[in-house]
Design a protein around this motif. Structure first.
Motif, PDB file in Angstrom:
ATOM      1  N   PRO A 118       0.986  -1.211   0.015  1.00 21.86           N
ATOM      2  CA  PRO A 118       0.032   0.006  -0.107  1.00 21.86           C
ATOM      3  C   PRO A 118       0.928   1.356  -0.035  1.00 21.86           C
ATOM      4  N   PRO A 119       0.354   2.309  -0.299  1.00 17.76           N
ATOM      5  CA  PRO A 119       1.001   3.600  -0.629  1.00 17.76           C
ATOM      6  C   PRO A 119       1.389   4.196   0.951  1.00 17.76           C
ATOM      7  N   VAL A 120       0.754   3.899   2.093  1.00 24.94           N
ATOM      8  CA  VAL A 120       0.808   4.364   3.104  1.00 24.94           C
ATOM      9  C   VAL A 120       0.838   3.088   4.257  1.00 24.94           C
ATOM     10  N   GLY A 121       1.442   3.182   5.303  1.00 23.06           N
ATOM     11  CA  GLY A 121       1.459   2.524   6.517  1.00 23.06           C
ATOM     12  C   GLY A 121       2.006   0.993   6.199  1.00 23.06           C
ATOM     13  N   LYS A 239      10.465   0.200   6.772  1.00 16.66           N
ATOM     14  CA  LYS A 239       9.327   0.998   5.812  1.00 16.66           C
ATOM     15  C   LYS A 239       9.343  -0.165   4.478  1.00 16.66           C
ATOM     16  N   TRP A 240       8.166  -0.497   4.220  1.00 21.56           N
ATOM     17  CA  TRP A 240       8.073  -1.377   2.918  1.00 21.56           C
ATOM     18  C   TRP A 240       8.099  -0.541   1.512  1.00 21.56           C
ATOM     19  N   GLN A 241       8.669  -1.054   0.506  1.00 20.07           N
ATOM     20  CA  GLN A 241       8.656  -0.680  -0.649  1.00 20.07           C
ATOM     21  C   GLN A 241       8.234  -1.772  -1.639  1.00 20.07           C
ATOM     22  N   PRO A 242       7.562  -1.284  -2.755  1.00 21.40           N
ATOM     23  CA  PRO A 242       7.247  -2.298  -3.860  1.00 21.40           C
ATOM     24  C   PRO A 242       8.403  -3.187  -4.379  1.00 21.40           C
ATOM     25  N   GLY A 243       8.260  -4.265  -4.310  1.00 24.45           N
ATOM     26  CA  GLY A 243       9.435  -5.287  -4.999  1.00 24.45           C
ATOM     27  C   GLY A 243      10.587  -5.724  -3.779  1.00 24.45           C
ATOM     28  N   MET A 244      10.394  -5.266  -2.642  1.00 23.20           N
ATOM     29  CA  MET A 244      11.208  -5.332  -1.395  1.00 23.20           C
ATOM     30  C   MET A 244      11.028  -6.867  -0.993  1.00 23.20           C
ATOM     31  N   VAL A 245      12.503  -7.519  -0.456  1.00 21.48           N
ATOM     32  CA  VAL A 245      12.476  -8.759   0.168  1.00 21.48           C
ATOM     33  C   VAL A 245      13.166  -8.363   1.381  1.00 21.48           C
ATOM     34  N   ILE A 246      12.586  -8.815   2.610  1.00 19.63           N
ATOM     35  CA  ILE A 246      12.991  -8.745   3.878  1.00 19.63           C
ATOM     36  C   ILE A 246      13.189 -10.246   4.639  1.00 19.63           C
TER      37      ILE A 246
END
Length: 279
Positions: A118-121, A239-246
């Motif tokens: 999502p764009p927020v949260g 904080k997540w971003q599109p395409g991220m892996v943790i």
């Protein structure tokens, strides 16, 4: 490959590596070393499909068991951490925990790949339990080392639990079971099998008692200890971003989900990394 630590006591970003490709031994060793040192690793701009997520997971260990999640269709070892845009059920995993700590051999790690962000949260919080233990006075450390905690999944995954039979309208494929009523003991202070660091292994989500202590007294103790474990100075906010892996180390951090993305869909694909076999 570049490793950039965060300003928090745990957490780092790794760039300059493509997790969708086969990794050579040198890169795998470097990623593992960073994981053990920083406890939480974020890989921006990966956009992994499920094949690549499984392949990357297996560079770190065998697949672990997810006892109360149904896998996504066509897979045995990937679960969807999913919340639809119009969902109103209580937020999943909004309390501090280490994944599946109620198992006889809790998993070494967890890996999440962003599918829809999502764009927020939707930040994920991590609390460094090596740092939390290190900051205690010596006498307190000795007392905590003497305690054995009792873990159970009953609060969340029993039929009467938070995600049990009365949990209607949830998009995640959670499978409550009477198996969640089982208990498992672990030392409150554990020694990380790979780093040798001492870490607090306790959470309000899964600890239901302490051996030799009255139940009410034990739970009050766990509440007070949790306040220490999750102090701001031990916490990294991811904080997540599109395409991220943790990737995180369940043996040395607690984590929890946060909301703030009402009206937006959020989906992550998750794999679990088993603890290495003993002996």
């Amino acid at each position: 490959m570049k490793v950039e630590p965060t300003d928090a006591p745990c957490g780092a970003h790794i760039t300059g590596v493509d997790l969708s490709r086969e990794l050579d031994r040198e890169k795998i060793a470097a990623i593992r070393a960073a994981w053990l040192k920083h406890k939480v690793i974020a890989f921006p701009d990966q956009h992994l499909d499920d094949d690549a997520l499984e392949r990357f997971t297996l560079t770190l260990g065998e697949f672990g068991v997810d006892p109360f999640f149904a896998p996504i269709p066509g897979r045995e070892n990937i679960a969807a951490i999913l919340r639809e845009a119009d969902e109103t059920t209580p937020l999943f995993a909004e309390s501090w925990h280490s994944d599946w700590s109620f198992l006889p051999r809790p998993p070494a790690g967890t890996c999440l790949a962003a599918v829809e962000i999502p764009p927020v949260g939707g930040d994920t919080l991590f609390a460094d339990q090596v740092a939390a233990f290190d900051a205690l006075p010596a006498q307190r450390k000795d007392y905590l080392r003497s305690l054995t905690t009792i873990h159970s999944a009953s609060r969340g995954y029993a039929p009467s639990g938070l995600y049990g039979e009365n949990d209607e309208g949830r998009s995640m494929a959670i499978r409550p079971s009477e198996e969640a009523l089982k208990t498992q003991t672990h030392p409150l202070i554990t020694t990380h099998p790979e780093t040798g660091e001492e870490t607090i292994f306790c959470s309000l989500s899964y600890v239901v008692g302490i051996e030799g202590i009255d139940e009410m007294e034990a739970m009050q103790f766990v509440v007070e200890l949790s306040e220490w474990q999750t102090r701001d100075e031990f916490v990294y906010r991811h904080k997540w971003q599109p395409g991220m892996v943790i990737l995180w180390d369940n043996r040395s951090v607690l984590h929890k989900a946060t909301g703030g993305y009402e009206g937006h869909r959020r989906e992550l694909h998750r794999t679990t990394i088993a603890a290495p076999a003993l002996g």
